[in-house]
Write a protein that holds these residues in place. Structure first.
Motif, PDB file in Angstrom:
ATOM      1  N   ARG A 132     -12.063  -0.079   9.305  1.00 15.47           N
ATOM      2  CA  ARG A 132     -11.316   0.575   9.612  1.00 15.47           C
ATOM      3  C   ARG A 132     -11.558   1.709  11.407  1.00 15.47           C
ATOM      4  N   ALA A 192     -12.419   6.276   4.240  1.00 16.81           N
ATOM      5  CA  ALA A 192     -13.241   6.733   4.579  1.00 16.81           C
ATOM      6  C   ALA A 192     -14.303   7.546   4.312  1.00 16.81           C
ATOM      7  N   LYS A 221      -3.529  12.386  -0.572  1.00 19.15           N
ATOM      8  CA  LYS A 221      -3.766  11.918   0.720  1.00 19.15           C
ATOM      9  C   LYS A 221      -4.946  13.202   1.600  1.00 19.15           C
ATOM     10  N   ARG A 266       1.008  -0.968  -0.150  1.00 15.79           N
ATOM     11  CA  ARG A 266       0.236   0.324   0.026  1.00 15.79           C
ATOM     12  C   ARG A 266       0.813   1.103   0.406  1.00 15.79           C
TER      13      ARG A 266
END
Ligand code: PEP
Ligand code: MN
Length: 252
Positions: free
Chosen positions: A154, A102, A49, A44
């Motif tokens: 998560r 998410a 980001k 990964r």
């Protein structure tokens, strides 16, 4: 060219490891080598980001995705990276698994576009979303024709604030019973602190997860993002060995 992995057709566990962010070409090549050496089977690394603060490191961007693919190919590791903008989809053609983070779990226009692909999608649960909402979101991909979806628990936000989020293994166990989709855990973002990542990863496997995604670094203190939760890459081997042993027990 993408990897043609039949691995999802068998029961091979999904062990994804690597840094939160791809920091430089040298960095991701070294991480790829170490992740492979430890025995993980996917690499990964984030290029774009989604950070809470705009002041935080936002990722290297497009070039980083190219380095990730090269580093993966050089070490025979398929690669996983997060997409944050549907307009950048063309950059992901060589990425083996596209991660939806998410914060984008209910970005339905993005999910519908991913549903048109013949590519694996890792759909992470929103930290304010129910398990049912996660399953409903996954249908935006599957109903478009792409059933290559892996869910990811998560951590969700609860009143408990001694960890970053709370890993909801209840929902994971339920989803395992109710859905045919694969589901993995992300103990790194759930914990937010590195010294319980191993415990949560193993608990996830014990609850029936098909694998995990873990953030690691050669030198966690120097990581450009999420350094508090990054484990040392050398710690992966023990997690993999113990995960395999737990899987043997519960599947045996
Ligand atoms: C990540 O995997 O780096 C990430 C940002 O995860 P999440 O979307 O779960 O916060
Ligand atoms: Mn991260």
């Amino acid at each position: 060219m993408s990897f043609n992995y039949s691995m999802f057709n068998d029961d091979k566990p999904i062990y994804i490891a690597g840094p939160c962010s791809i920091e430089s070409k040298e960095h991701i090549f070294e991480m790829a080598r170490l992740v492979k050496e430890a025995g993980a089977n996917f690499l990964r690394g984030g290029a774009f980001k989604p950070r809470t603060s705009i002041e935080s490191f936002q990722g290297v961007g497009e070039r980083a995705l190219e380095w990730l693919v090269e580093a993966g190919r050089a070490n025979a590791l398929p690669v996983v990276s997060e997409i944050v903008d549907v307009r950048k989809l063309n950059l992901y053609k060589d990425v083996d698994i596209i991660q939806v983070g998410a914060r984008n779990m209910q970005n339905f226009e993005l999910l519908k576009e991913l549903g048109k692909l013949d590519k694996w999608i890792l759909l992470k649960r929103g930290f304010g979303a129910t398990a049912n909402e996660l399953l409903k979101a996954s249908e935006y991909i599957t109903k478009m024709g792409n059933d290559k979806v892996i869910l990811c628990e998560r951590g969700i936000r609860t009143f408990e604030n001694s960890t970053r989020f709370t890993l909801d293994l209840n929902s994971l166990a339920l989803i395992k019973k109710e859905s045919d989709l694969k589901i993995i855990v992300d103990p790194s973002h759930a914990a937010g602190i590195s010294n319980i990542v191993k415990d949560l990863a193993l608990a996830g496997i014990g609850a029936g997860a098909d694998g995990w995604i873990i953030e690691c670094h050669k030198n966690p203190n120097m990581a450009l993002s999420d350094k508090e939760q990054a484990i040392k890459v050398g710690e992966l081997k023990e997690i993999i060995d113990k995960s395999n042993r737990i899987k043997d027990i519960i599947e045996g």
